[in-house]
Scaffold this motif. Sequence first.
Motif, PDB file in Angstrom:
ATOM      1  N   ARG A 166       0.858  -1.189   0.000  1.00 17.99           N
ATOM      2  CA  ARG A 166       0.000   0.000   0.000  1.00 17.99           C
ATOM      3  C   ARG A 166       0.896   1.242   0.000  1.00 17.99           C
ATOM      4  O   ARG A 166       1.125   1.857   1.035  1.00 17.99           O
ATOM      5  CB  ARG A 166      -0.919   0.010   1.223  1.00 17.99           C
ATOM      6  CG  ARG A 166      -1.927  -1.126   1.252  1.00 17.99           C
ATOM      7  CD  ARG A 166      -2.650  -1.174   2.586  1.00 17.99           C
ATOM      8  NE  ARG A 166      -3.460  -0.001   2.810  1.00 17.99           N
ATOM      9  CZ  ARG A 166      -4.765   0.084   2.542  1.00 17.99           C
ATOM     10  NH1 ARG A 166      -5.399  -0.961   2.027  1.00 17.99           N
ATOM     11  NH2 ARG A 166      -5.439   1.193   2.784  1.00 17.99           N
ATOM     12  N   PRO A 167       1.419   1.618  -1.153  1.00 13.04           N
ATOM     13  CA  PRO A 167       2.303   2.786  -1.214  1.00 13.04           C
ATOM     14  C   PRO A 167       1.569   4.083  -0.902  1.00 13.04           C
ATOM     15  O   PRO A 167       0.335   4.128  -0.851  1.00 13.04           O
ATOM     16  CB  PRO A 167       2.819   2.759  -2.651  1.00 13.04           C
ATOM     17  CG  PRO A 167       1.790   2.007  -3.405  1.00 13.04           C
ATOM     18  CD  PRO A 167       1.230   0.993  -2.465  1.00 13.04           C
ATOM     19  N   SER A 168       2.332   5.144  -0.730  1.00 12.72           N
ATOM     20  CA  SER A 168       1.750   6.451  -0.433  1.00 12.72           C
ATOM     21  C   SER A 168       0.944   6.959  -1.621  1.00 12.72           C
ATOM     22  O   SER A 168       1.111   6.513  -2.765  1.00 12.72           O
ATOM     23  CB  SER A 168       2.860   7.446  -0.117  1.00 12.72           C
ATOM     24  OG  SER A 168       3.637   7.701  -1.282  1.00 12.72           O
ATOM     25  N   GLY A 169       0.092   7.936  -1.347  1.00 11.45           N
ATOM     26  CA  GLY A 169      -0.690   8.531  -2.418  1.00 11.45           C
ATOM     27  C   GLY A 169       0.187   9.148  -3.492  1.00 11.45           C
ATOM     28  O   GLY A 169      -0.112   9.040  -4.691  1.00 11.45           O
ATOM     29  N   ALA A 170       1.265   9.793  -3.063  1.00  9.91           N
ATOM     30  CA  ALA A 170       2.172  10.407  -4.043  1.00  9.91           C
ATOM     31  C   ALA A 170       2.784   9.352  -4.954  1.00  9.91           C
ATOM     32  O   ALA A 170       2.908   9.571  -6.175  1.00  9.91           O
ATOM     33  CB  ALA A 170       3.270  11.177  -3.308  1.00  9.91           C
ATOM     34  N   LYS A 171       3.168   8.215  -4.388  1.00 10.24           N
ATOM     35  CA  LYS A 171       3.740   7.131  -5.192  1.00 10.24           C
ATOM     36  C   LYS A 171       2.699   6.554  -6.148  1.00 10.24           C
ATOM     37  O   LYS A 171       2.995   6.295  -7.327  1.00 10.24           O
ATOM     38  CB  LYS A 171       4.253   6.035  -4.263  1.00 10.24           C
ATOM     39  CG  LYS A 171       4.840   4.823  -4.976  1.00 10.24           C
ATOM     40  CD  LYS A 171       6.109   5.148  -5.723  1.00 10.24           C
ATOM     41  CE  LYS A 171       6.771   3.891  -6.261  1.00 10.24           C
ATOM     42  NZ  LYS A 171       7.999   4.190  -7.034  1.00 10.24           N
ATOM     43  N   VAL A 172       1.496   6.361  -5.655  1.00  5.68           N
ATOM     44  CA  VAL A 172       0.417   5.830  -6.496  1.00  5.68           C
ATOM     45  C   VAL A 172       0.176   6.744  -7.684  1.00  5.68           C
ATOM     46  O   VAL A 172       0.089   6.307  -8.836  1.00  5.68           O
ATOM     47  CB  VAL A 172      -0.874   5.673  -5.665  1.00  5.68           C
ATOM     48  CG1 VAL A 172      -2.082   5.463  -6.581  1.00  5.68           C
ATOM     49  CG2 VAL A 172      -0.749   4.513  -4.685  1.00  5.68           C
ATOM     50  N   ARG A 173       0.077   8.034  -7.438  1.00 10.03           N
ATOM     51  CA  ARG A 173      -0.207   8.995  -8.516  1.00 10.03           C
ATOM     52  C   ARG A 173       0.940   9.050  -9.516  1.00 10.03           C
ATOM     53  O   ARG A 173       0.718   9.161 -10.731  1.00 10.03           O
ATOM     54  CB  ARG A 173      -0.506  10.370  -7.927  1.00 10.03           C
ATOM     55  CG  ARG A 173      -1.766  10.389  -7.060  1.00 10.03           C
ATOM     56  CD  ARG A 173      -2.190  11.807  -6.714  1.00 10.03           C
ATOM     57  NE  ARG A 173      -1.197  12.549  -5.958  1.00 10.03           N
ATOM     58  CZ  ARG A 173      -1.076  12.538  -4.638  1.00 10.03           C
ATOM     59  NH1 ARG A 173      -1.898  11.776  -3.902  1.00 10.03           N
ATOM     60  NH2 ARG A 173      -0.167  13.289  -4.031  1.00 10.03           N
ATOM     61  N   SER A 174       2.162   8.952  -9.011  1.00  6.43           N
ATOM     62  CA  SER A 174       3.325   8.960  -9.900  1.00  6.43           C
ATOM     63  C   SER A 174       3.327   7.734 -10.811  1.00  6.43           C
ATOM     64  O   SER A 174       3.571   7.844 -12.029  1.00  6.43           O
ATOM     65  CB  SER A 174       4.606   8.990  -9.067  1.00  6.43           C
ATOM     66  OG  SER A 174       5.749   8.873  -9.890  1.00  6.43           O
ATOM     67  N   GLU A 175       3.036   6.566 -10.252  1.00  5.70           N
ATOM     68  CA  GLU A 175       2.997   5.337 -11.046  1.00  5.70           C
ATOM     69  C   GLU A 175       1.861   5.382 -12.070  1.00  5.70           C
ATOM     70  O   GLU A 175       2.010   4.945 -13.208  1.00  5.70           O
ATOM     71  CB  GLU A 175       2.834   4.128 -10.123  1.00  5.70           C
ATOM     72  CG  GLU A 175       4.038   3.831  -9.258  1.00  5.70           C
ATOM     73  CD  GLU A 175       5.239   3.427 -10.093  1.00  5.70           C
ATOM     74  OE1 GLU A 175       5.257   2.293 -10.598  1.00  5.70           O
ATOM     75  OE2 GLU A 175       6.165   4.258 -10.236  1.00  5.70           O
TER      76      GLU A 175
END
Length: 270
Positions: A166-175
């Motif tokens: 469950r990565p951070s929101g910033a990581k999710v959006r970047s991916e």
Amino acid sequence: MRAILGVLVLLALGSCSRPQLEPVTVETQQSALLQAEVARLVTYPRFGDFDPYEWESRKPQTYPIHGIDVSRWQADIDWNAAKRAGVSFAFFKATEGGDLKDPKFDNHRLGARAAGVPWAAYHYYYFCRSAEEQARWFIRNVPRGADLPHVLDMEWTPRSKTCTKRPSGAKVRSEARKFLAILQAHYDRRPIIYTTVDFYKDTGIGQVGGTEFWLRSVAGHPSEVYPGGRWTFWQYTGTGEVPGVEGEVDINVFRGGPEAWVRWRDRIGG
């Protein structure tokens, strides 16, 4: 000479009395084609539901354009029957992570195409592989030629046997942005993002710009469940009953009316 002048006068008078025909323009031709496409649609279908929800606010049945999304869990589908009943589009699960392909994808895709049902594919994302690797896997398994933009399915995977990150929101959006960009470059159309209520709230995925959203909400209108959220498609049930499909199936609506659907559908596909 007088006889010739007389004939010329008569011809001139005759031509003046004829009605002037409106010129056929590109705009009138496009309008006629649009109306012809709209006339062929089956709108406001009344599909069943094996576990219906009692809608208190705006009901999904008030939207004219409905479609389904399917995966390996749906058996062979009678696409002609589904289309006659009002299935205007279909999304198929194609890939998952970086090494799984849905075994029914090609069968669903070819069947829908033969019946004239507009289609696209979706990728189920896992956070244990990079966006680049997963995008390459999708491209490897999904040929060009879809009628609709493809879909990036992002949601938490707590029941996965291999990946529950469950990565951070910033990581999710970047991916998400990386995956969308790679597919857009290959298929010439920006993919849609599909997501769920908890994932949307936890990650801020709605902040990703330049794309459209397909939102799941089986117990409330998206305007209530995703306040201020943008959406083009709404998945309103996972227990739908549709002619031509055996058992339960996900049903979705398109946000606009018939003319808006035809215009949106006929943009450059992948």
